[in-house]
Design a protein around this motif. Structure first.
Motif, PDB file in Angstrom:
ATOM      1  N   GLU A  33      -1.613   1.199 -20.023  1.00 26.37           N
ATOM      2  CA  GLU A  33      -2.613   1.167 -21.096  1.00 26.37           C
ATOM      3  C   GLU A  33      -3.661   0.097 -20.832  1.00 26.37           C
ATOM      4  N   LEU A  34      -3.200  -1.072 -20.421  1.00 24.50           N
ATOM      5  CA  LEU A  34      -4.125  -2.185 -20.216  1.00 24.50           C
ATOM      6  C   LEU A  34      -5.056  -1.919 -19.045  1.00 24.50           C
ATOM      7  N   ALA A  35      -4.533  -1.389 -17.949  1.00 26.72           N
ATOM      8  CA  ALA A  35      -5.369  -1.106 -16.777  1.00 26.72           C
ATOM      9  C   ALA A  35      -6.471  -0.113 -17.132  1.00 26.72           C
ATOM     10  N   ALA A  36      -6.161   0.846 -18.009  1.00 28.43           N
ATOM     11  CA  ALA A  36      -7.145   1.861 -18.397  1.00 28.43           C
ATOM     12  C   ALA A  36      -8.311   1.257 -19.182  1.00 28.43           C
ATOM     13  N   ARG A  37      -8.103   0.102 -19.793  1.00 32.28           N
ATOM     14  CA  ARG A  37      -9.180  -0.512 -20.579  1.00 32.28           C
ATOM     15  C   ARG A  37     -10.333  -1.002 -19.711  1.00 32.28           C
ATOM     16  N   PHE A  38     -10.110  -1.147 -18.412  1.00 30.27           N
ATOM     17  CA  PHE A  38     -11.167  -1.632 -17.526  1.00 30.27           C
ATOM     18  C   PHE A  38     -12.013  -0.501 -16.946  1.00 30.27           C
ATOM     19  N   GLY A  55     -14.573  -5.639 -24.875  1.00 30.61           N
ATOM     20  CA  GLY A  55     -14.270  -5.127 -26.207  1.00 30.61           C
ATOM     21  C   GLY A  55     -12.990  -4.305 -26.200  1.00 30.61           C
ATOM     22  N   ARG A  56     -12.845  -3.424 -25.211  1.00 26.26           N
ATOM     23  CA  ARG A  56     -11.633  -2.602 -25.122  1.00 26.26           C
ATOM     24  C   ARG A  56     -10.424  -3.445 -24.727  1.00 26.26           C
ATOM     25  N   PHE A  57     -10.639  -4.427 -23.863  1.00 27.03           N
ATOM     26  CA  PHE A  57      -9.563  -5.330 -23.461  1.00 27.03           C
ATOM     27  C   PHE A  57      -9.001  -6.058 -24.682  1.00 27.03           C
ATOM     28  N   PHE A  58      -9.891  -6.601 -25.508  1.00 28.30           N
ATOM     29  CA  PHE A  58      -9.428  -7.323 -26.685  1.00 28.30           C
ATOM     30  C   PHE A  58      -8.936  -6.387 -27.781  1.00 28.30           C
ATOM     31  N   VAL A  85      -5.398  -6.277 -26.744  1.00 27.56           N
ATOM     32  CA  VAL A  85      -4.754  -7.560 -27.033  1.00 27.56           C
ATOM     33  C   VAL A  85      -4.532  -7.715 -28.531  1.00 27.56           C
ATOM     34  N   ASP A  86      -5.538  -7.340 -29.319  1.00 27.79           N
ATOM     35  CA  ASP A  86      -5.472  -7.478 -30.767  1.00 27.79           C
ATOM     36  C   ASP A  86      -4.437  -6.537 -31.371  1.00 27.79           C
ATOM     37  N   VAL A 138      -1.980  -4.457 -12.672  1.00 30.23           N
ATOM     38  CA  VAL A 138      -3.015  -4.546 -13.706  1.00 30.23           C
ATOM     39  C   VAL A 138      -4.164  -5.420 -13.208  1.00 30.23           C
ATOM     40  N   ARG A 139      -3.825  -6.556 -12.635  1.00 32.19           N
ATOM     41  CA  ARG A 139      -4.861  -7.460 -12.130  1.00 32.19           C
ATOM     42  C   ARG A 139      -5.666  -6.813 -11.011  1.00 32.19           C
TER      43      ARG A 139
END
Length: 240
Positions: free
Chosen positions: A71-76, A93-96, A99-100, A128-129
């Protein structure tokens, strides 16, 4: 009076439920402190049934982190259109958003791997990184980055990660400000590197050529200019 009937879940649906429950529990405490019995109780099933779907707690932990990592990787992911500053701001914005909305899961992903000493979980964190790093290079239209450019991008990805983790502890800085600040941080890192390297200078000039004055990078320039000391026309002190 009506009697509730528990719906029987399919195999994949039950596995996904267990992954969600485990991710929530593992994110708040060390995996060593969370028992299979606790996971079973939170999911509303028996301990043996948990083992029916996952051979052990480690495998369930890794499945939970895999969901968070994907999910997190897709935010980039971001279409390569428009000025870079605006693109990075949308990415932040999508990253946070992630996180939020999934703070415990994010913390489990970024802090959890070393807690259990698993090479698999550590590899997921690195994935992810790496995904974020490759996406930024794609936006810069660079296939083979120089050592300095790699340093800039990887440092920025690490900064975004650590900033989000710190922000989760109390959310003391407005989220929108942090998103914009991280975009400014990228520009600042690139600018400092450009001062030492002609190739980086060329990349920075190319980036800034497409940036509007009212974009994120333009705003950074305005803020820095406002901080600059007044230089008197004839002599006198530079700082007042």
């Amino acid at each position: 009076m009506t009697t509730g009937v528990r719906r029987r879940m399919g195999v994949e649906e039950r596995k996904q439920q267990l992954i969600g429950v485990a991710l929530e529990l593992f994110s708040h405490r060390s995996p060593d402190e969370v028992s299979i019995d606790e996971i079973a109780a939170a999911a509303g099933i028996s301990r043996p049934l948990v083992y029916h779907y996952f051979p052990g707690k480690q495998s369930l932990y890794e499945a939970a982190l895999r969901r968070a990592a994907d999910e997190l990787a897709a935010r980039f992911l971001e279409p390569p259109q428009g000025p870079l500053g605006a693109r990075l701001l949308r990415v932040m914005g999508r990253f946070f958003d992630f996180v939020d909305d999934h703070g415990p899961g994010f913390a489990a992903l970024m802090r959890g791997g070393p807690a259990v000493g698993s090479s698999t979980t550590n590899a997921m964190i690195d994935e992810v990184r790496q995904a974020a790093y490759e996406q930024i290079l794609a936006h810069l239209e660079v296939g083979e980055p120089s050592a300095r450019l790699e340093l800039v991008v990887r440092s920025w990805v690490s900064l975004a990660e650590s900033t989000a983790l710190i922000w989760l502890d109390g959310r003391r800085v407005p989220r929108a400000e942090l998103e914009l600040q991280l975009v400014h941080d990228f520009a600042a890192l690139a600018a400092v590197s450009a001062a030492y390297d002609t190739e980086m200078a060329g990349i920075l000039i190319r980036i800034l050529a497409d940036e509007p004055a009212d974009g994120p990078f333009g705003e950074l320039v305005g803020r820095l200019v406002a901080l600059a000391p007044r230089v008197p026309a004839q002599g006198g002190q530079a700082f007042r």
